[in-house]
Scaffold this motif. Structure first.
Motif, PDB file in Angstrom:
ATOM      1  N   MET A 104       0.862  -1.073  -0.007  1.00 52.34           N
ATOM      2  CA  MET A 104       0.061  -0.152  -0.165  1.00 52.34           C
ATOM      3  C   MET A 104       0.913   1.249   0.008  1.00 52.34           C
ATOM      4  N   LEU A 105       1.867   1.236   0.927  1.00 51.64           N
ATOM      5  CA  LEU A 105       2.750   2.450   0.817  1.00 51.64           C
ATOM      6  C   LEU A 105       3.672   2.545  -0.215  1.00 51.64           C
ATOM      7  N   ILE A 106       4.145   1.667  -0.784  1.00 48.85           N
ATOM      8  CA  ILE A 106       4.862   1.764  -2.010  1.00 48.85           C
ATOM      9  C   ILE A 106       4.110   2.226  -3.203  1.00 48.85           C
ATOM     10  N   GLY A 107       2.923   1.563  -3.293  1.00 47.44           N
ATOM     11  CA  GLY A 107       1.939   1.966  -4.216  1.00 47.44           C
ATOM     12  C   GLY A 107       1.633   3.665  -4.447  1.00 47.44           C
ATOM     13  N   VAL A 108       1.406   3.729  -3.143  1.00 48.70           N
ATOM     14  CA  VAL A 108       1.163   5.731  -2.734  1.00 48.70           C
ATOM     15  C   VAL A 108       2.209   6.356  -3.353  1.00 48.70           C
ATOM     16  N   ALA A 109       3.409   5.761  -2.788  1.00 50.86           N
ATOM     17  CA  ALA A 109       4.824   6.384  -3.262  1.00 50.86           C
ATOM     18  C   ALA A 109       5.261   6.386  -4.730  1.00 50.86           C
ATOM     19  N   SER A 110       4.631   5.610  -5.346  1.00 46.94           N
ATOM     20  CA  SER A 110       4.798   5.387  -6.910  1.00 46.94           C
ATOM     21  C   SER A 110       3.806   6.307  -7.574  1.00 46.94           C
ATOM     22  N   GLU A 111       2.820   6.864  -6.736  1.00 45.10           N
ATOM     23  CA  GLU A 111       1.875   7.695  -7.388  1.00 45.10           C
ATOM     24  C   GLU A 111       2.405   9.164  -7.272  1.00 45.10           C
ATOM     25  N   GLY A 112       3.654   9.178  -6.433  1.00 44.92           N
ATOM     26  CA  GLY A 112       4.145  10.620  -6.318  1.00 44.92           C
ATOM     27  C   GLY A 112       3.838  11.260  -5.080  1.00 44.92           C
ATOM     28  N   ALA A 113       2.984  10.369  -3.925  1.00 49.01           N
ATOM     29  CA  ALA A 113       2.626  10.927  -2.825  1.00 49.01           C
ATOM     30  C   ALA A 113       3.816  11.450  -1.791  1.00 49.01           C
ATOM     31  N   PHE A 114       4.761  10.837  -1.795  1.00 52.10           N
ATOM     32  CA  PHE A 114       6.034  10.799  -1.088  1.00 52.10           C
ATOM     33  C   PHE A 114       7.222  10.124  -1.686  1.00 52.10           C
ATOM     34  N   GLU A 115       8.340  10.427  -1.090  1.00 54.10           N
ATOM     35  CA  GLU A 115       9.412   9.826  -1.590  1.00 54.10           C
ATOM     36  C   GLU A 115       9.861   8.707  -0.260  1.00 54.10           C
ATOM     37  N   PRO A 116      10.048   7.467  -0.439  1.00 62.95           N
ATOM     38  CA  PRO A 116      10.446   6.502   0.360  1.00 62.95           C
ATOM     39  C   PRO A 116      11.835   6.583   0.882  1.00 62.95           C
ATOM     40  N   LEU A 117      11.987   6.465   2.343  1.00 62.43           N
ATOM     41  CA  LEU A 117      13.501   6.387   2.719  1.00 62.43           C
ATOM     42  C   LEU A 117      13.381   4.991   3.523  1.00 62.43           C
ATOM     43  N   TRP A 118      14.598   4.417   3.666  1.00 62.64           N
ATOM     44  CA  TRP A 118      14.949   3.494   4.576  1.00 62.64           C
ATOM     45  C   TRP A 118      16.474   3.240   4.704  1.00 62.64           C
ATOM     46  N   SER A 119      16.829   2.697   5.616  1.00 62.84           N
ATOM     47  CA  SER A 119      18.248   2.256   5.888  1.00 62.84           C
ATOM     48  C   SER A 119      18.546   0.823   5.667  1.00 62.84           C
ATOM     49  N   ALA A 120      19.870   0.521   5.681  1.00 65.22           N
ATOM     50  CA  ALA A 120      20.171  -0.912   5.470  1.00 65.22           C
ATOM     51  C   ALA A 120      19.762  -1.568   6.578  1.00 65.22           C
ATOM     52  N   ARG A 121      19.782  -1.040   7.659  1.00 65.35           N
ATOM     53  CA  ARG A 121      19.358  -1.286   9.090  1.00 65.35           C
ATOM     54  C   ARG A 121      18.047  -1.812   9.077  1.00 65.35           C
ATOM     55  N   ILE A 122      17.233  -1.007   8.673  1.00 64.46           N
ATOM     56  CA  ILE A 122      15.901  -1.289   8.748  1.00 64.46           C
ATOM     57  C   ILE A 122      15.429  -2.330   7.695  1.00 64.46           C
ATOM     58  N   LEU A 123      16.247  -2.568   6.495  1.00 62.11           N
ATOM     59  CA  LEU A 123      15.882  -3.449   5.564  1.00 62.11           C
ATOM     60  C   LEU A 123      16.477  -4.930   6.195  1.00 62.11           C
ATOM     61  N   GLU A 124      17.685  -4.808   6.932  1.00 59.85           N
ATOM     62  CA  GLU A 124      18.010  -6.046   7.700  1.00 59.85           C
ATOM     63  C   GLU A 124      16.979  -6.312   8.813  1.00 59.85           C
ATOM     64  N   GLU A 125      16.501  -5.453   9.699  1.00 53.02           N
ATOM     65  CA  GLU A 125      15.503  -5.864  10.457  1.00 53.02           C
ATOM     66  C   GLU A 125      14.142  -6.388   9.840  1.00 53.02           C
TER      67      GLU A 125
END
Length: 73
Positions: free
Chosen positions: A18-39
């Motif tokens: 849902m969030l990536i879909g909304v980001a794909s529509e330009g509503a926001f730019e998603p951010l994350w870190s390597a640590r978040i992805l590993e978690e």
């Protein structure tokens, strides 16, 4: 607008999609870190090794689709 997505919204799949879909529509730019992805991948491991493998594949897809989203802190 930039939004840092934590592991608890990247896993489970429904919230992430849902969030990536909304980001794909330009509503926001998603951010994350390597640590978040590993978690996220470690959390998936609790559901079985095959779920962790799937999560790591999805992490790779996100990194490829959003190459500027990874931040350090």
């Amino acid at each position: 607008m930039k939004v840092l997505l934590a592991a608890n919204v990247l896993f489970p799949t429904v919230m992430r999609e849902m969030l990536i879909g909304v980001a794909s529509e330009g509503a926001f730019e998603p951010l994350w870190s390597a640590r978040i992805l590993e978690e996220w991948a470690r959390a998936a491991r609790k559901h079985g090794p095959e779920v962790e493998v799937q999560a790591r594949g999805e992490v790779a897809l996100l990194r490829a689709a959003w190459p500027r989203a990874e931040v350090t802190y």
